[in-house]
Design a protein around this motif. Structure first.
Motif, PDB file in Angstrom:
ATOM      1  N   LEU A 280       1.013  -1.208  -0.090  1.00  0.00           N
ATOM      2  CA  LEU A 280      -0.191  -0.173  -0.132  1.00  0.00           C
ATOM      3  C   LEU A 280       0.864   1.486   0.007  1.00  0.00           C
ATOM      4  O   LEU A 280       0.615   2.265  -0.648  1.00  0.00           O
ATOM      5  CB  LEU A 280      -0.854   0.021   1.189  1.00  0.00           C
ATOM      6  N   LEU A 281       1.962   1.299   0.816  1.00  0.00           N
ATOM      7  CA  LEU A 281       2.864   2.238   0.656  1.00  0.00           C
ATOM      8  C   LEU A 281       3.508   2.635  -0.576  1.00  0.00           C
ATOM      9  O   LEU A 281       3.717   3.817  -0.781  1.00  0.00           O
ATOM     10  CB  LEU A 281       3.881   2.112   1.585  1.00  0.00           C
ATOM     11  N   GLN A 282       3.331   1.800  -1.601  1.00  0.00           N
ATOM     12  CA  GLN A 282       3.981   1.937  -2.991  1.00  0.00           C
ATOM     13  C   GLN A 282       3.016   2.658  -3.669  1.00  0.00           C
ATOM     14  O   GLN A 282       3.382   3.410  -4.625  1.00  0.00           O
ATOM     15  CB  GLN A 282       4.307   0.847  -3.460  1.00  0.00           C
ATOM     16  N   GLY A 283       1.786   2.859  -3.166  1.00  0.00           N
ATOM     17  CA  GLY A 283       0.742   3.748  -4.167  1.00  0.00           C
ATOM     18  C   GLY A 283       0.734   5.232  -3.375  1.00  0.00           C
ATOM     19  O   GLY A 283       1.512   5.473  -2.684  1.00  0.00           O
ATOM     20  N   GLU A 284      -0.054   5.999  -4.247  1.00  0.00           N
ATOM     21  CA  GLU A 284      -0.306   7.355  -3.719  1.00  0.00           C
ATOM     22  C   GLU A 284      -1.228   7.409  -2.476  1.00  0.00           C
ATOM     23  O   GLU A 284      -2.513   6.688  -2.453  1.00  0.00           O
ATOM     24  CB  GLU A 284      -1.014   8.064  -4.879  1.00  0.00           C
ATOM     25  N   MET A 285      -0.828   8.132  -1.277  1.00  0.00           N
ATOM     26  CA  MET A 285      -1.497   8.167  -0.237  1.00  0.00           C
ATOM     27  C   MET A 285      -1.181   9.481   0.693  1.00  0.00           C
ATOM     28  O   MET A 285       0.036   9.973   0.338  1.00  0.00           O
ATOM     29  CB  MET A 285      -1.500   7.197   0.910  1.00  0.00           C
ATOM     30  N   THR A 286      -1.968   9.926   1.586  1.00  0.00           N
ATOM     31  CA  THR A 286      -1.487  11.063   2.134  1.00  0.00           C
ATOM     32  C   THR A 286      -0.541  10.813   3.241  1.00  0.00           C
ATOM     33  O   THR A 286      -0.151   9.372   3.484  1.00  0.00           O
ATOM     34  CB  THR A 286      -2.900  11.441   3.151  1.00  0.00           C
ATOM     35  N   GLN A 291       2.034   7.432   7.652  1.00  0.00           N
ATOM     36  CA  GLN A 291       2.283   7.109   8.980  1.00  0.00           C
ATOM     37  C   GLN A 291       1.859   6.057   9.893  1.00  0.00           C
ATOM     38  O   GLN A 291       2.284   5.164  10.532  1.00  0.00           O
ATOM     39  CB  GLN A 291       2.149   8.779   9.912  1.00  0.00           C
ATOM     40  N   ARG A 292       0.473   5.900   9.339  1.00  0.00           N
ATOM     41  CA  ARG A 292      -0.521   4.686   9.901  1.00  0.00           C
ATOM     42  C   ARG A 292       0.208   3.359   9.458  1.00  0.00           C
ATOM     43  O   ARG A 292       0.456   2.530  10.413  1.00  0.00           O
ATOM     44  CB  ARG A 292      -2.033   4.686   9.591  1.00  0.00           C
ATOM     45  N   PHE A 293       0.476   3.541   8.115  1.00  0.00           N
ATOM     46  CA  PHE A 293       0.964   2.017   7.449  1.00  0.00           C
ATOM     47  C   PHE A 293       2.406   1.755   7.876  1.00  0.00           C
ATOM     48  O   PHE A 293       2.870   0.469   8.421  1.00  0.00           O
ATOM     49  CB  PHE A 293       0.909   1.930   6.173  1.00  0.00           C
ATOM     50  N   VAL A 294       3.168   2.654   8.379  1.00  0.00           N
ATOM     51  CA  VAL A 294       4.735   2.648   8.692  1.00  0.00           C
ATOM     52  C   VAL A 294       4.619   2.169  10.012  1.00  0.00           C
ATOM     53  O   VAL A 294       5.158   1.325  10.897  1.00  0.00           O
ATOM     54  CB  VAL A 294       5.229   3.927   8.651  1.00  0.00           C
ATOM     55  N   GLY A 295       3.862   2.726  10.902  1.00  0.00           N
ATOM     56  CA  GLY A 295       3.160   2.073  12.345  1.00  0.00           C
ATOM     57  C   GLY A 295       3.017   0.671  12.192  1.00  0.00           C
ATOM     58  O   GLY A 295       3.298   0.137  13.113  1.00  0.00           O
ATOM     59  N   ASN A 296       2.046   0.552  11.423  1.00  0.00           N
ATOM     60  CA  ASN A 296       1.713  -1.085  11.324  1.00  0.00           C
ATOM     61  C   ASN A 296       3.003  -2.097  11.070  1.00  0.00           C
ATOM     62  O   ASN A 296       2.953  -2.967  11.755  1.00  0.00           O
ATOM     63  CB  ASN A 296       0.576  -1.366  10.295  1.00  0.00           C
ATOM     64  N   ILE A 297       3.588  -1.478  10.323  1.00  0.00           N
ATOM     65  CA  ILE A 297       5.115  -2.492  10.057  1.00  0.00           C
ATOM     66  C   ILE A 297       5.882  -2.378  11.076  1.00  0.00           C
ATOM     67  O   ILE A 297       6.379  -3.526  11.488  1.00  0.00           O
ATOM     68  CB  ILE A 297       5.724  -1.562   8.590  1.00  0.00           C
ATOM     69  N   ALA A 298       5.885  -1.485  11.871  1.00  0.00           N
ATOM     70  CA  ALA A 298       6.870  -1.085  12.987  1.00  0.00           C
ATOM     71  C   ALA A 298       6.221  -2.161  14.385  1.00  0.00           C
ATOM     72  O   ALA A 298       7.131  -2.887  14.797  1.00  0.00           O
ATOM     73  CB  ALA A 298       7.124   0.121  13.588  1.00  0.00           C
ATOM     74  N   SER A 299       5.006  -1.974  14.447  1.00  0.00           N
ATOM     75  CA  SER A 299       4.296  -3.012  15.522  1.00  0.00           C
ATOM     76  C   SER A 299       4.178  -4.507  15.046  1.00  0.00           C
ATOM     77  O   SER A 299       4.435  -5.087  15.850  1.00  0.00           O
ATOM     78  CB  SER A 299       2.777  -2.504  15.570  1.00  0.00           C
ATOM     79  N   GLU A 300       4.172  -4.749  13.972  1.00  0.00           N
ATOM     80  CA  GLU A 300       4.133  -6.284  13.443  1.00  0.00           C
ATOM     81  C   GLU A 300       5.717  -6.648  13.507  1.00  0.00           C
ATOM     82  O   GLU A 300       5.785  -7.842  13.859  1.00  0.00           O
ATOM     83  CB  GLU A 300       3.719  -6.200  12.060  1.00  0.00           C
TER      84      GLU A 300
END
Length: 479
Positions: A280-286, A291-300
């Motif tokens: 998802l981070l490879q696509g266009e997003m705010t 930050q929310r998906f990066v946080g998901n990666i860090a927590s996982e």
């Protein structure tokens, strides 16, 4: 039938048969041996008397000499001797002298003077220059009434002019024979009993050694912990080493296979979450979405690290068969150390912590594992205790047992979940995040308790949940 009993029975049979044949053989040799010894003494006595009486027999003055009086006085003597514990109060020899034709010239018993004894072997053979001896019963119906007779020739210039016979009843020897037989029986019975006792100890030791090894093998086959029995040298030590090596090989292979499957299964979920967030981070997003998906990666990722670490710790504990470094551990200091490690979470949640543990309560075990177990319990309790709630450590000491209790204020655990809380990978959702943990913490605590010979109990109590660690190896020493 147990092998130890079979070994003992075979050993007892061997000892019994050996004892029987040896005792039977020796018992049969006692009576002949005593008689042979007595006969040898009679031979010496008869030959001595033959020399002493020669002159009187030669001149025909035996009847008019002092010898009848001497032999009569001899027969009336009372020695009053004690021979190896047996009293001897009378003499038992009978002495008679015959001329060259076998006619009795002198008899210590005074009953056979003038009688013809030339037909008796002791006289007949002696007068012919041979060894004359006989054993005759005084009562034909009584075997115990036999009397030994030994003759010796009286010679004058090489010519036999008479014979002297010394007789001794076998009944006078019987007390010595009986005593010897009794002693031999007692000694034989004692040796047989000692042999059986040694056989029983040997069979017990051997069966006990094999039983320990069998118990160990059964425990290994059932997946239970057991301490490897130790032996000092010999085939048992080699067998013990071989069984342990086999266990290590088999358990190691099965353990690796099981943990590979487990790890593969448990890694799927966080890896899928990380991969999805990365795509998802490879696509266009705010920026907020990024930050929310990066946080998901860090927590996982943190979850993956925690899962791997706990699996490694659990694997290390499960593979161990016993404690390595045992020491006396002050419980209060151990709890303080665990609380200090979690002080940030405790202060952030505003929790009330109570430590109701006396300073003299001490546990006996492996300090590192005990600290890890208490740390896992506390971490689990923090996950379920609401902000501003209460945590309470306490201990109840009974003789040499102690119950270490951790109470946390929380919602009751559902009844269906209580029996499964210590199962591997089983976890309940956390009240705040709604997410589950690795499900390895309580399983690790249970394994540590098993290593210490203790147990883990979890249950609902008024106002919350209480976990109890029951340890059997506890020492309550003064601080």
């Amino acid at each position: 039938m147990r092998m130890g009993l079979r070994i003992f029975l075979v050993y007892a049979l061997f000892i019994g048969l050996t004892g029987y044949f040896v005792l039977n053989t020796v018992m049969k040799e006692i009576r002949p041996g005593v008689r042979q010894s007595t006969e040898e003494t009679l031979v010496d006595t008869a030959n001595l008397l033959a020399e002493i009486l020669r002159e009187d027999v030669k001149h025909g003055t035996l009847g008019q000499s002092h010898w009848p009086t001497v032999l009569k006085a001899y027969g009336e003597r009372q020695p009053g001797a004690t021979i190896w514990g047996l009293a001897k109060n009378q003499v038992n020899h009978r002495i008679y002298v015959t001329d060259a034709k076998g006619v009795v010239l002198l008899d210590s018993a005074g009953v056979a003077v003038g009688q013809d004894y030339s037909k008796w072997n002791d006289v007949y053979l002696t007068l012919r220059g041979e060894y004359g001896a006989r054993s005759t019963r005084s009562d034909a119906e009584d075997p115990a009434s036999s009397v030994m007779h030994v003759g010796a020739p009286i010679r004058d210039n090489g010519q036999i002019i008479g014979a002297v016979t010394v007789a001794k009843p076998n009944s006078s020897l019987q007390p010595y024979v009986d005593r010897t037989e009794r002693r031999l029986l007692w000694y034989g019975a004692g040796l047989v009993a000692l042999g059986l006792l040694l056989g029983a100890l040997l069979s017990w030791w051997l069966s006990a050694a094999l039983r320990r090894l069998t118990t160990y093998a059964q425990a290994v086959s059932e997946g239970r912990r057991a301490e490897l029995p130790h032996y000092r040298g010999g085939e048992l030590e080699q067998l013990s080493t071989a069984v342990e090596h086999m266990r290590t090989q088999l358990e190691g292979k099965a353990y690796v296979e099981r943990y590979v499957h487990t790890l593969t299964h448990e890694l799927k979920s966080p890896l899928a979450a990380i991969r999805g967030a990365a795509e998802l981070l490879q696509g266009e997003m705010t920026a907020a979405q990024q930050q929310r998906f990066v946080g998901n990666i860090a927590s996982e990722s943190a979850r993956l690290q925690q899962l791997i670490e706990r699996l490694l710790n659990l694997a290390q504990v499960e593979q161990r068969q016993g404690l390595e470094q045992q020491a006396t551990v002050p419980l209060a200091a151990l709890v303080d150390e665990v609380l200090k490690a979690q002080c940030a979470r405790i202060e952030q949640a505003g929790l009330q912590v109570e430590r109701l543990i006396e300073a003299d309560v001490k546990l006996y075990g492996e300090p590192f594992l005990l600290r890890q177990a208490l740390g896992n319990l506390l971490e689990n309790a923090l996950d379920f205790t609401p902000p501003g709630g209460t945590l309470r450590f306490s201990a109840q000491v009974r003789h040499h047992d102690v119950d270490v209790c951790l109470f946390n204020q929380a919602e009751p655990i559902p009844e269906y979940a209580l029996p499964r809380l210590s199962e591997r990978f089983y976890s309940l959702p956390r009240p705040v995040s709604g997410r589950k943990s690795t499900g390895l913490g309580l399983n690790f605590v249970e394994e540590v308790m098993k290593l210490h010979g203790g147990s883990l109990q979890i249950g609902n109590v008024p106002g919350g949940v209480q976990v109890v660690l029951h340890l059997h190896t506890v020492s309550t020493l003064p601080s």
